[in-house]
Design a protein around this motif. Structure first.
Motif, PDB file in Angstrom:
ATOM      1  N   LYS A   4       2.980  29.608  -3.470  1.00  0.00           N
ATOM      2  CA  LYS A   4       2.751  28.301  -2.978  1.00  0.00           C
ATOM      3  C   LYS A   4       2.502  27.866  -3.895  1.00  0.00           C
ATOM      4  CE  LYS A   4      -0.307  27.161   0.752  1.00  0.00           C
ATOM      5  NZ  LYS A   4      -0.404  27.594   2.364  1.00  0.00           N
ATOM      6  N   GLU A   5       2.921  26.128  -3.699  1.00  0.00           N
ATOM      7  CA  GLU A   5       2.688  25.070  -4.155  1.00  0.00           C
ATOM      8  C   GLU A   5       2.891  24.059  -2.954  1.00  0.00           C
ATOM      9  OE1 GLU A   5       2.121  23.150  -7.795  1.00  0.00           O
ATOM     10  OE2 GLU A   5       2.206  24.681  -7.497  1.00  0.00           O
ATOM     11  N   SER A   6       1.593  22.491  -3.320  1.00  0.00           N
ATOM     12  CA  SER A   6       1.524  22.497  -3.001  1.00  0.00           C
ATOM     13  C   SER A   6       1.025  21.174  -3.369  1.00  0.00           C
ATOM     14  CB  SER A   6      -0.466  22.332  -1.480  1.00  0.00           C
ATOM     15  OG  SER A   6      -0.122  23.443  -0.835  1.00  0.00           O
ATOM     16  N   ARG A   7       2.141  19.782  -3.112  1.00  0.00           N
ATOM     17  CA  ARG A   7       1.732  18.717  -4.114  1.00  0.00           C
ATOM     18  C   ARG A   7       1.912  17.241  -2.997  1.00  0.00           C
ATOM     19  NH1 ARG A   7       1.633  19.255  -8.870  1.00  0.00           N
ATOM     20  NH2 ARG A   7       3.163  17.193  -9.260  1.00  0.00           N
ATOM     21  N   THR A   8       0.942  15.900  -3.545  1.00  0.00           N
ATOM     22  CA  THR A   8       0.808  15.031  -2.833  1.00  0.00           C
ATOM     23  C   THR A   8       1.606  13.542  -3.698  1.00  0.00           C
ATOM     24  OG1 THR A   8      -1.183  16.035  -1.952  1.00  0.00           O
ATOM     25  CG2 THR A   8      -1.670  14.037  -2.014  1.00  0.00           C
TER      26      THR A   8
ATOM     27  N   MET B 142       0.476  -1.046  -0.284  1.00  0.00           N
ATOM     28  CA  MET B 142       0.364   0.360   0.095  1.00  0.00           C
ATOM     29  C   MET B 142       0.717   0.770  -0.475  1.00  0.00           C
ATOM     30  SD  MET B 142      -2.562   1.341   2.798  1.00  0.00           S
ATOM     31  CE  MET B 142      -4.254   1.030   2.240  1.00  0.00           C
ATOM     32  N   PRO B 143       0.612   1.789  -0.791  1.00  0.00           N
ATOM     33  CA  PRO B 143       1.303   3.314  -1.396  1.00  0.00           C
ATOM     34  C   PRO B 143       0.901   4.333  -0.507  1.00  0.00           C
ATOM     35  CG  PRO B 143       0.032   3.490  -2.816  1.00  0.00           C
ATOM     36  CD  PRO B 143      -0.436   1.912  -1.855  1.00  0.00           C
ATOM     37  N   GLU B 144       2.490   5.436   0.750  1.00  0.00           N
ATOM     38  CA  GLU B 144       2.574   6.440   1.738  1.00  0.00           C
ATOM     39  C   GLU B 144       2.401   7.643   0.950  1.00  0.00           C
ATOM     40  OE1 GLU B 144       2.269   5.364   4.649  1.00  0.00           O
ATOM     41  OE2 GLU B 144       3.491   2.986   4.322  1.00  0.00           O
ATOM     42  N   THR B 145       1.451   8.162   1.358  1.00  0.00           N
ATOM     43  CA  THR B 145       0.811   9.570   1.267  1.00  0.00           C
ATOM     44  C   THR B 145       1.351  10.290   1.710  1.00  0.00           C
ATOM     45  OG1 THR B 145      -0.930   9.106   0.611  1.00  0.00           O
ATOM     46  CG2 THR B 145      -1.030  11.135   0.170  1.00  0.00           C
ATOM     47  N   ILE B 146       2.678  11.255   0.993  1.00  0.00           N
ATOM     48  CA  ILE B 146       3.576  12.545   1.333  1.00  0.00           C
ATOM     49  C   ILE B 146       2.511  14.025   1.171  1.00  0.00           C
ATOM     50  CG2 ILE B 146       5.540  13.624   1.562  1.00  0.00           C
ATOM     51  CD1 ILE B 146       6.965  11.170   1.035  1.00  0.00           C
ATOM     52  N   ILE B 147       2.021  14.894   1.466  1.00  0.00           N
ATOM     53  CA  ILE B 147       1.997  16.163   1.578  1.00  0.00           C
ATOM     54  C   ILE B 147       2.845  17.230   2.171  1.00  0.00           C
ATOM     55  CG2 ILE B 147       0.078  17.467   1.295  1.00  0.00           C
ATOM     56  CD1 ILE B 147      -1.575  14.995   2.197  1.00  0.00           C
ATOM     57  N   PHE B 148       3.460  17.552   0.717  1.00  0.00           N
ATOM     58  CA  PHE B 148       3.886  19.088   1.414  1.00  0.00           C
ATOM     59  C   PHE B 148       3.688  20.245   0.421  1.00  0.00           C
ATOM     60  CE2 PHE B 148       5.983  17.223  -2.675  1.00  0.00           C
ATOM     61  CZ  PHE B 148       6.214  18.612  -3.097  1.00  0.00           C
ATOM     62  N   THR B 149       4.158  21.262   1.175  1.00  0.00           N
ATOM     63  CA  THR B 149       3.930  22.696   0.409  1.00  0.00           C
ATOM     64  C   THR B 149       5.152  23.071   0.799  1.00  0.00           C
ATOM     65  OG1 THR B 149       1.626  22.610   1.901  1.00  0.00           O
ATOM     66  CG2 THR B 149       2.610  24.645   1.249  1.00  0.00           C
ATOM     67  N   VAL B 150       5.552  24.501  -0.607  1.00  0.00           N
ATOM     68  CA  VAL B 150       6.185  25.166  -0.154  1.00  0.00           C
ATOM     69  C   VAL B 150       5.466  26.564  -0.564  1.00  0.00           C
ATOM     70  CG1 VAL B 150       8.978  25.951  -2.221  1.00  0.00           C
ATOM     71  CG2 VAL B 150       7.666  22.848  -1.440  1.00  0.00           C
ATOM     72  N   ALA B 151       6.054  27.599   0.034  1.00  0.00           N
ATOM     73  CA  ALA B 151       5.529  28.946  -0.478  1.00  0.00           C
ATOM     74  C   ALA B 151       7.160  29.564  -0.287  1.00  0.00           C
ATOM     75  CB  ALA B 151       4.618  29.420   1.277  1.00  0.00           C
ATOM     76  N   ALA B 152       6.552  31.190  -0.584  1.00  0.00           N
ATOM     77  CA  ALA B 152       8.116  32.204  -0.380  1.00  0.00           C
ATOM     78  C   ALA B 152       7.146  33.284  -1.383  1.00  0.00           C
ATOM     79  CB  ALA B 152       8.894  31.858  -1.669  1.00  0.00           C
ATOM     80  N   GLU B 153       6.892  34.165   0.036  1.00  0.00           N
ATOM     81  CA  GLU B 153       6.369  35.409   0.061  1.00  0.00           C
ATOM     82  C   GLU B 153       7.540  36.566   0.018  1.00  0.00           C
ATOM     83  OE1 GLU B 153       3.735  38.259   3.239  1.00  0.00           O
ATOM     84  OE2 GLU B 153       3.748  35.574   2.936  1.00  0.00           O
ATOM     85  N   VAL B 154       7.313  37.868  -1.197  1.00  0.00           N
ATOM     86  CA  VAL B 154       7.986  39.054  -1.009  1.00  0.00           C
ATOM     87  C   VAL B 154       7.548  39.352   0.029  1.00  0.00           C
ATOM     88  CG1 VAL B 154       9.560  40.202  -2.815  1.00  0.00           C
ATOM     89  CG2 VAL B 154       8.997  38.327  -3.789  1.00  0.00           C
ATOM     90  N   ALA B 155       7.782  40.623   0.523  1.00  0.00           N
ATOM     91  CA  ALA B 155       7.651  41.889   1.704  1.00  0.00           C
ATOM     92  C   ALA B 155       6.791  42.713   0.224  1.00  0.00           C
ATOM     93  CB  ALA B 155       8.144  42.305   2.274  1.00  0.00           C
ATOM     94  N   SER B 156       5.529  42.991   0.607  1.00  0.00           N
ATOM     95  CA  SER B 156       5.271  43.701  -0.390  1.00  0.00           C
ATOM     96  C   SER B 156       4.669  43.605  -1.846  1.00  0.00           C
ATOM     97  CB  SER B 156       5.631  45.983   0.052  1.00  0.00           C
ATOM     98  OG  SER B 156       5.690  46.204   1.228  1.00  0.00           O
ATOM     99  N   GLY B 157       5.163  42.238  -2.045  1.00  0.00           N
ATOM    100  CA  GLY B 157       4.701  41.403  -3.371  1.00  0.00           C
ATOM    101  C   GLY B 157       4.314  40.357  -3.122  1.00  0.00           C
ATOM    102  N   PRO B 158       4.756  39.679  -4.856  1.00  0.00           N
ATOM    103  CA  PRO B 158       4.228  38.170  -5.003  1.00  0.00           C
ATOM    104  C   PRO B 158       4.156  37.332  -3.299  1.00  0.00           C
ATOM    105  CG  PRO B 158       5.745  38.617  -6.046  1.00  0.00           C
ATOM    106  CD  PRO B 158       5.713  39.805  -5.554  1.00  0.00           C
ATOM    107  N   THR B 159       3.401  36.010  -3.517  1.00  0.00           N
ATOM    108  CA  THR B 159       3.531  35.288  -3.203  1.00  0.00           C
ATOM    109  C   THR B 159       3.546  33.940  -3.688  1.00  0.00           C
ATOM    110  OG1 THR B 159       2.737  36.111  -1.145  1.00  0.00           O
ATOM    111  CG2 THR B 159       2.151  33.565  -0.892  1.00  0.00           C
TER     112      THR B 159
END
Length: 129
Positions: free
Chosen positions: A20-24, A1-18
């Motif tokens: 964000k990516e979540s993957r399973t 039975m496979p294992e599931t790993i959920i991870f999120t990577v986020a970067a936020e620039v002050a007064s700028g864009p964010t």
């Protein structure tokens, strides 16, 4: 039975864009390692779970300390990777940047000032790539 790993990577620039990516990821196995690399240590071998070529699909390396004096090589290779920030490699393409399947990391800690590094490693892999 496979294992599931959920991870999120986020970067936020002050007064700028964010960004964000979540993957399973579905993987056959995962390993979580916790090791201490004392200040002044050279060539501390950390064995990773063995697997076939292309089996590692996720590798995360984080530390309690970061800096130019904290380095590792992959499989006793010639390239030093400086652990000045967390390293997150997802997918066989990113892990493939090492040039060979990572089966061992070799750490050096020359941070000075008695700064031991508590390293945590998470590996997600396929057992039958």
């Amino acid at each position: 039975m496979p294992e599931t790993i959920i991870f999120t990577v986020a970067a936020e620039v002050a007064s700028g864009p964010t960004l964000k990516e979540s993957r399973t990821l579905s993987v056959d196995a995962y390993d979580k390692l916790s090791v201490t690399v004392p200040d002044g240590t050279s060539n501390l071998d950390v064995e990773l779970q063995p697997g076939g070529a292309g089996s590692v699909r996720l590798l995360i390396i984080k530390s309690s300390q970061y800096g130019d004096g904290l380095k590792y090589t992959v499989n006793n290779g010639a390239t030093d990777y400086i652990l000045d920030q967390p390293h997150v490699l997802s997918g066989t393409g990113a892990v493939g940047l090492f040039g060979s399947e990572p089966t061992k990391l070799v750490f050096d800690n020359a941070l000075g000032g008695g700064k031991d590094a508590q390293i945590q490693i998470l590996i997600g892999r396929d057992a039958t790539p």
